[in-house]
Design a protein around this motif. Sequence first.
Motif, PDB file in Angstrom:
ATOM      1  N   GLU A 121       0.811  -1.214   0.000  1.00 40.02           N
ATOM      2  CA  GLU A 121       0.000   0.000   0.000  1.00 40.02           C
ATOM      3  C   GLU A 121       0.845   1.265   0.000  1.00 40.02           C
ATOM      4  O   GLU A 121       0.318   2.366  -0.113  1.00 40.02           O
ATOM      5  N   ARG A 122       2.164   1.096   0.101  1.00 41.05           N
ATOM      6  CA  ARG A 122       3.003   2.258   0.406  1.00 41.05           C
ATOM      7  C   ARG A 122       3.065   3.264  -0.731  1.00 41.05           C
ATOM      8  O   ARG A 122       2.986   4.473  -0.502  1.00 41.05           O
ATOM      9  N   GLN A 123       3.192   2.792  -1.976  1.00 36.91           N
ATOM     10  CA  GLN A 123       3.284   3.743  -3.078  1.00 36.91           C
ATOM     11  C   GLN A 123       1.986   4.515  -3.231  1.00 36.91           C
ATOM     12  O   GLN A 123       1.983   5.688  -3.583  1.00 36.91           O
ATOM     13  N   VAL A 124       0.848   3.866  -2.924  1.00 36.59           N
ATOM     14  CA  VAL A 124      -0.441   4.564  -2.962  1.00 36.59           C
ATOM     15  C   VAL A 124      -0.508   5.606  -1.849  1.00 36.59           C
ATOM     16  O   VAL A 124      -0.940   6.744  -2.059  1.00 36.59           O
ATOM     17  N   ALA A 125      -0.080   5.216  -0.628  1.00 33.77           N
ATOM     18  CA  ALA A 125      -0.087   6.164   0.486  1.00 33.77           C
ATOM     19  C   ALA A 125       0.827   7.350   0.202  1.00 33.77           C
ATOM     20  O   ALA A 125       0.474   8.507   0.468  1.00 33.77           O
ATOM     21  N   LEU A 126       2.003   7.075  -0.349  1.00 36.85           N
ATOM     22  CA  LEU A 126       2.920   8.161  -0.701  1.00 36.85           C
ATOM     23  C   LEU A 126       2.314   9.052  -1.779  1.00 36.85           C
ATOM     24  O   LEU A 126       2.494  10.271  -1.767  1.00 36.85           O
ATOM     25  N   GLY A 127       1.583   8.433  -2.723  1.00 38.45           N
ATOM     26  CA  GLY A 127       0.928   9.223  -3.761  1.00 38.45           C
ATOM     27  C   GLY A 127      -0.090  10.184  -3.184  1.00 38.45           C
ATOM     28  O   GLY A 127      -0.198  11.334  -3.617  1.00 38.45           O
ATOM     29  N   ARG A 128      -0.846   9.723  -2.190  1.00 34.57           N
ATOM     30  CA  ARG A 128      -1.835  10.600  -1.557  1.00 34.57           C
ATOM     31  C   ARG A 128      -1.160  11.731  -0.787  1.00 34.57           C
ATOM     32  O   ARG A 128      -1.617  12.878  -0.801  1.00 34.57           O
ATOM     33  N   PHE A 129      -0.080  11.407  -0.097  1.00 34.81           N
ATOM     34  CA  PHE A 129       0.701  12.440   0.577  1.00 34.81           C
ATOM     35  C   PHE A 129       1.215  13.469  -0.423  1.00 34.81           C
ATOM     36  O   PHE A 129       1.224  14.678  -0.171  1.00 34.81           O
ATOM     37  N   LEU A 158       0.257  16.420  -9.697  1.00 28.17           N
ATOM     38  CA  LEU A 158      -1.017  16.279  -9.001  1.00 28.17           C
ATOM     39  C   LEU A 158      -1.879  15.202  -9.658  1.00 28.17           C
ATOM     40  O   LEU A 158      -2.521  14.400  -8.974  1.00 28.17           O
ATOM     41  N   VAL A 159      -1.903  15.177 -10.970  1.00 31.55           N
ATOM     42  CA  VAL A 159      -2.649  14.133 -11.681  1.00 31.55           C
ATOM     43  C   VAL A 159      -2.120  12.761 -11.288  1.00 31.55           C
ATOM     44  O   VAL A 159      -2.889  11.818 -11.033  1.00 31.55           O
ATOM     45  N   TYR A 160      -0.799  12.637 -11.228  1.00 31.18           N
ATOM     46  CA  TYR A 160      -0.201  11.371 -10.786  1.00 31.18           C
ATOM     47  C   TYR A 160      -0.681  11.016  -9.382  1.00 31.18           C
ATOM     48  O   TYR A 160      -1.055   9.861  -9.109  1.00 31.18           O
ATOM     49  N   GLY A 161      -0.659  11.985  -8.473  1.00 29.64           N
ATOM     50  CA  GLY A 161      -1.069  11.715  -7.098  1.00 29.64           C
ATOM     51  C   GLY A 161      -2.496  11.217  -6.998  1.00 29.64           C
ATOM     52  O   GLY A 161      -2.805  10.331  -6.196  1.00 29.64           O
ATOM     53  N   LEU A 162      -3.372  11.752  -7.822  1.00 28.56           N
ATOM     54  CA  LEU A 162      -4.770  11.343  -7.791  1.00 28.56           C
ATOM     55  C   LEU A 162      -4.991   9.971  -8.426  1.00 28.56           C
ATOM     56  O   LEU A 162      -5.955   9.280  -8.103  1.00 28.56           O
ATOM     57  N   LEU A 163      -4.108   9.576  -9.331  1.00 27.95           N
ATOM     58  CA  LEU A 163      -4.285   8.317 -10.065  1.00 27.95           C
ATOM     59  C   LEU A 163      -3.280   7.245  -9.640  1.00 27.95           C
ATOM     60  O   LEU A 163      -3.149   6.227 -10.324  1.00 27.95           O
ATOM     61  N   THR A 164      -2.607   7.447  -8.514  1.00 26.14           N
ATOM     62  CA  THR A 164      -1.521   6.548  -8.144  1.00 26.14           C
ATOM     63  C   THR A 164      -1.956   5.088  -8.085  1.00 26.14           C
ATOM     64  O   THR A 164      -1.283   4.202  -8.636  1.00 26.14           O
ATOM     65  N   ARG A 165      -3.071   4.806  -7.408  1.00 28.36           N
ATOM     66  CA  ARG A 165      -3.484   3.413  -7.252  1.00 28.36           C
ATOM     67  C   ARG A 165      -3.727   2.753  -8.616  1.00 28.36           C
ATOM     68  O   ARG A 165      -3.290   1.630  -8.876  1.00 28.36           O
ATOM     69  N   ILE A 166      -4.418   3.456  -9.496  1.00 28.89           N
ATOM     70  CA  ILE A 166      -4.699   2.904 -10.824  1.00 28.89           C
ATOM     71  C   ILE A 166      -3.404   2.653 -11.580  1.00 28.89           C
ATOM     72  O   ILE A 166      -3.215   1.608 -12.211  1.00 28.89           O
ATOM     73  N   LEU A 167      -2.485   3.629 -11.511  1.00 31.21           N
ATOM     74  CA  LEU A 167      -1.221   3.499 -12.243  1.00 31.21           C
ATOM     75  C   LEU A 167      -0.386   2.338 -11.718  1.00 31.21           C
ATOM     76  O   LEU A 167       0.191   1.567 -12.494  1.00 31.21           O
ATOM     77  N   VAL A 168      -0.314   2.205 -10.397  1.00 27.46           N
ATOM     78  CA  VAL A 168       0.475   1.124  -9.808  1.00 27.46           C
ATOM     79  C   VAL A 168      -0.119  -0.231 -10.182  1.00 27.46           C
ATOM     80  O   VAL A 168       0.602  -1.177 -10.523  1.00 27.46           O
ATOM     81  N   GLU A 169      -1.448  -0.340 -10.124  1.00 27.42           N
ATOM     82  CA  GLU A 169      -2.089  -1.620 -10.408  1.00 27.42           C
ATOM     83  C   GLU A 169      -2.053  -1.969 -11.891  1.00 27.42           C
ATOM     84  O   GLU A 169      -1.867  -3.129 -12.258  1.00 27.42           O
TER      85      GLU A 169
END
Length: 400
Positions: free
Chosen positions: A137-145, A268-279
């Motif tokens: 979950e870490r890359q998603v959490a970092l993306g939100r931060f 910012l776009v990356y931060g909002l889409l982090t989970r989708i991008l990682v998956e």
Amino acid sequence: MSESSAAAPPPASLRPLLLVLGACGFASTFTMRIVDPLIPTLANEFAQTVPQIVAMVTAFSLSYALGQPFLGPIADSIGKVRTILICLIVLATLSTTAAFSWSYETMTVLRALTGIASGGVIPIAMAAIGDRAPMQERQVALGRFLVLMIVGQMSGSACSGLIATHAGWRAAFLSAAAIAVLAALLVAFVLKPRRNVARQPLSLSGAIANYKTVFSNPKTKLLYGLVITEGTLLFGIPSYVAAILAERSGVGPAQAGLAIAGMGFGCLVYGLLTRILVERLGPSLMTRVGGAICACALALFAFDWPWWSAIILFSFQGFGFFLLHGTFQAQATELAPSVRGSAVALFACCFFLGQAMGPVVMGVLMHLIGTSAAIVIFAIAIATLGQLTPRILPLAGSRT
């Protein structure tokens, strides 16, 4: 039990932490980026050349980097929350002092000191997230931060130019100080140091032992080398954007600030889409795609388009940058879990060493072969970095 080995709470409990640390990141990046659109303005104010004012940016980045080997062990010893709070207070004090600076030399020294204080916020916040979020979950959490942190980067570039146009450049520094104070208040009243955590006393021998632990991981040298290269290539150009746009189109700091802020919008776009991008992409493909996007956007900036096109180009570059850098960040949090503060601090040290070298290398190339050719060379190098990264470094965290 070490601070990093404590059981990670469920993701829902991370939300207050991410919001407050995001506000801290906002304050740090706002302060970091306020000089970029003001470079021609400050050159006139202090009767200096553009390269001399760019040296302020280098001083900030270099100090940010050199402070990390000390800040990491401090955070591991006294606690990450306490370290962030102290650094925010120092950050506010230095920005206030900079607003009343009347000489180039004083301003340069103050920006260098500000770099050290700013370096005690984002890397330590990332380490704190790493302590609490499992790797999957870490890359998603970092993306939100990063969402709030990136908004600070956008605001620092855009607002400083606008504020300088209407209220003078000194007001931009006072704004940065006020934001740092607000972030410090949030930390003081919302976040509390973790209890029942065994921390090693701060000592030189303890710090050396921490770094031996970090470098015992064979991936460490590879990752740090890659992030130095990334920082050099991605941050060679921002310090020259205002001067380039002024020469091409005659625009002022407000327009230059908006152009540089475009990079933050892409992040910012990356931060909002982090989970989708990682998956959907996974770390290896993220680095390749990120390098390609950065390269295309930067190469197009080498040509003389209308000034507003730079906003679009830097938006794409920002998105590509975090596809690459976000992957590096997640890997850094797993290098040495028992001394995560030290590992992430060294990661930030290397990244900002690259940022400090970037404007120097870009300036030399511009002098030797011209602005457009220098930008194209950097673009080709970024694309190459993105393609080679998965071959050089095994990337943890495969696609789900």
